[in-house]
Design an enzyme around this catalytic site. Structure first.
Site, PDB file in Angstrom:
ATOM      1  N   ASP A   1       0.819  -1.219   0.000  1.00  0.00           N
ATOM      2  CA  ASP A   1       0.000   0.000   0.000  1.00  0.00           C
ATOM      3  C   ASP A   1       0.850   1.266   0.000  1.00  0.00           C
ATOM      4  O   ASP A   1       0.513   2.267   0.643  1.00  0.00           O
ATOM      5  CB  ASP A   1      -0.957   0.018   1.202  1.00  0.00           C
ATOM      6  CG  ASP A   1      -2.007  -1.073   1.120  1.00  0.00           C
ATOM      7  OD1 ASP A   1      -2.398  -1.433  -0.006  1.00  0.00           O
ATOM      8  OD2 ASP A   1      -2.436  -1.569   2.178  1.00  0.00           O
ATOM      9  N   ILE A   2       1.943   1.239  -0.744  1.00  0.00           N
ATOM     10  CA  ILE A   2       2.839   2.390  -0.854  1.00  0.00           C
ATOM     11  C   ILE A   2       2.502   3.235  -2.083  1.00  0.00           C
ATOM     12  O   ILE A   2       2.726   4.444  -2.103  1.00  0.00           O
ATOM     13  CB  ILE A   2       4.311   1.925  -0.927  1.00  0.00           C
ATOM     14  CG1 ILE A   2       4.700   1.156   0.322  1.00  0.00           C
ATOM     15  CG2 ILE A   2       5.253   3.110  -1.124  1.00  0.00           C
ATOM     16  CD1 ILE A   2       4.708   1.965   1.585  1.00  0.00           C
ATOM     17  N   GLY A   3       1.965   2.616  -3.115  1.00  0.00           N
ATOM     18  CA  GLY A   3       1.694   3.320  -4.366  1.00  0.00           C
ATOM     19  C   GLY A   3       2.432   2.734  -5.542  1.00  0.00           C
ATOM     20  O   GLY A   3       2.570   3.368  -6.590  1.00  0.00           O
ATOM     21  N   LYS A   4       2.887   1.494  -5.383  1.00  0.00           N
ATOM     22  CA  LYS A   4       3.686   0.836  -6.437  1.00  0.00           C
ATOM     23  C   LYS A   4       2.905   0.703  -7.741  1.00  0.00           C
ATOM     24  O   LYS A   4       3.426   1.021  -8.818  1.00  0.00           O
ATOM     25  CB  LYS A   4       4.115  -0.531  -5.902  1.00  0.00           C
ATOM     26  CG  LYS A   4       4.945  -1.377  -6.825  1.00  0.00           C
ATOM     27  CD  LYS A   4       5.496  -2.586  -6.092  1.00  0.00           C
ATOM     28  CE  LYS A   4       4.430  -3.646  -5.793  1.00  0.00           C
ATOM     29  NZ  LYS A   4       3.779  -3.490  -4.470  1.00  0.00           N
ATOM     30  N   THR A   5       1.651   0.235  -7.666  1.00  0.00           N
ATOM     31  CA  THR A   5       0.856   0.052  -8.885  1.00  0.00           C
ATOM     32  C   THR A   5       0.520   1.389  -9.520  1.00  0.00           C
ATOM     33  O   THR A   5       0.483   1.517 -10.748  1.00  0.00           O
ATOM     34  CB  THR A   5      -0.420  -0.739  -8.574  1.00  0.00           C
ATOM     35  OG1 THR A   5      -0.055  -2.033  -8.067  1.00  0.00           O
ATOM     36  CG2 THR A   5      -1.271  -0.930  -9.815  1.00  0.00           C
TER      37      THR A   5
ATOM     38  N   LYS B   1       2.392  -8.483 -13.646  1.00  0.00           N
ATOM     39  CA  LYS B   1       2.473  -8.562 -12.192  1.00  0.00           C
ATOM     40  C   LYS B   1       2.221 -10.025 -11.855  1.00  0.00           C
ATOM     41  O   LYS B   1       1.077 -10.426 -11.637  1.00  0.00           O
ATOM     42  CB  LYS B   1       1.451  -7.650 -11.514  1.00  0.00           C
ATOM     43  CG  LYS B   1       1.555  -7.688 -10.000  1.00  0.00           C
ATOM     44  CD  LYS B   1       0.789  -6.556  -9.333  1.00  0.00           C
ATOM     45  CE  LYS B   1       1.020  -6.609  -7.830  1.00  0.00           C
ATOM     46  NZ  LYS B   1       0.519  -5.417  -7.136  1.00  0.00           N
TER      47      LYS B   1
ATOM     48  N   ASP C   1      -5.232  -4.767  -8.927  1.00  0.00           N
ATOM     49  CA  ASP C   1      -4.009  -4.215  -9.517  1.00  0.00           C
ATOM     50  C   ASP C   1      -3.821  -4.637 -10.973  1.00  0.00           C
ATOM     51  O   ASP C   1      -3.467  -3.799 -11.816  1.00  0.00           O
ATOM     52  CB  ASP C   1      -2.793  -4.633  -8.690  1.00  0.00           C
ATOM     53  CG  ASP C   1      -2.703  -3.896  -7.366  1.00  0.00           C
ATOM     54  OD1 ASP C   1      -3.485  -2.940  -7.154  1.00  0.00           O
ATOM     55  OD2 ASP C   1      -1.862  -4.268  -6.532  1.00  0.00           O
TER      56      ASP C   1
ATOM     57  N   GLY D   1       6.407  -6.268  -8.701  1.00  0.00           N
ATOM     58  CA  GLY D   1       6.448  -7.254  -7.642  1.00  0.00           C
ATOM     59  C   GLY D   1       5.209  -7.185  -6.765  1.00  0.00           C
ATOM     60  O   GLY D   1       4.328  -6.343  -6.945  1.00  0.00           O
TER      61      GLY D   1
ATOM     62  N   GLU E   1       3.893  10.195  -2.458  1.00  0.00           N
ATOM     63  CA  GLU E   1       3.374  10.935  -1.307  1.00  0.00           C
ATOM     64  C   GLU E   1       2.297  10.153  -0.566  1.00  0.00           C
ATOM     65  O   GLU E   1       1.305   9.717  -1.149  1.00  0.00           O
ATOM     66  CB  GLU E   1       2.806  12.282  -1.755  1.00  0.00           C
ATOM     67  CG  GLU E   1       2.382  13.174  -0.598  1.00  0.00           C
ATOM     68  CD  GLU E   1       1.940  14.548  -1.052  1.00  0.00           C
ATOM     69  OE1 GLU E   1       1.864  15.461  -0.196  1.00  0.00           O
ATOM     70  OE2 GLU E   1       1.659  14.724  -2.259  1.00  0.00           O
TER      71      GLU E   1
END
Length: 229
Positions: free
Chosen positions: A12-16, A37, A52, A118, A178
């Site tokens: 839940d960082i914003g990778k996708t 993915k 995703d 990933g 962010e």
């Protein structure tokens, strides 16, 4: 392989979001781009249109069908857990070598650049012995590390960079996405990471609309990875 692996310091960082924005930017610039993915956790079969893989397919301009989801994400698990825990719940196993070969095959059959996204963070277990870090170490392609701007991200990000450096991975960029409602300013977070990142480029991505592709951050990231081959 003409491929880049996109990973993160955690979930839940914003990778996708970063992957999809980069896809849209490269497509908009006329470049050939594909994405996979391989492993997905928390995949709800009843709401897969918001998963995703569906986000990546929309960015690629491809139909969001289950057949297309299967093509880019063959290993899907319902529980929002690490893949080795999710697969165990379903009585399934993940054959690490098959995941490696899937990524290699995708890279050799695609025209242009392949983005490999990933699952979770770099140390998420894929099976009883191997992690996402092990997958990146075998594939040996440039890596983009996505981090957040939340309080605590400095320790998480610098730890991830240290571990990746020990595996001699080629880190193309750190992208600081962010975090919503964080007390840590985005630019200050990126500057602090850059102080310890051994000349690795650090790019900031502010909170943007979902389908954004024209932001300068994606132009910069695309430029960084184009020089990685």
């Amino acid at each position: 392989m003409s491929a880049v692996f996109i990973t993160a310091t955690g979930t839940d960082i914003g990778k996708t979001f970063v992957t999809a924005g980069l896809i849209r930017h490269i497509r908009g610039s006329g470049g050939a781009i594909a994405a996979v993915k391989p492993i997905v956790s928390g995949f709800d079969p009843d709401a897969w249109q918001e998963s995703d893989p569906a986000v990546l397919l929309a960015a690629l301009g491809l139909p969001a069908t289950l057949a297309e989801v299967e093509r880019i994400s063959p290993w899907r698990f319902k529980a929002p857990l690490s893949p080795h825990m999710g697969s165990s719940r379903e009585g399934r196993t993940i054959a690490f070598r098959e995941v490696v070969e899937f990524c290699r095959q995708a890279a050799t059959t695609q025209r242009g650049l392949l983005l490999i996204e990933g699952v979770g963070g770099i140390m998420v277990p894929l099976d009883e012995r191997r992690t996402v870090l092990d997958l990146m170490s075998v594939l040996r392609v440039p890596v983009i590390l996505v981090a957040g701007s939340y309080v605590g991200t400095l320790s998480h990000t610098l730890t991830a960079l240290e571990v990746m450096a020990r595996r001699n991975l080629d880190i193309a960029a750190v992208v600081v996405s962010e975090s919503e409602g964080s007390a840590a300013p985005l630019e200050d977070t990126a500057a602090a990471i850059a102080q310890f990142a051994d000349a690795i480029d650090v790019v900031t991505v502010p909170r943007l609309a979902t389908a954004t592709s024209g932001h300068e951050a994606f132009t910069r990231i695309a430029g960084l990875i184009s020089g990685s081959f």
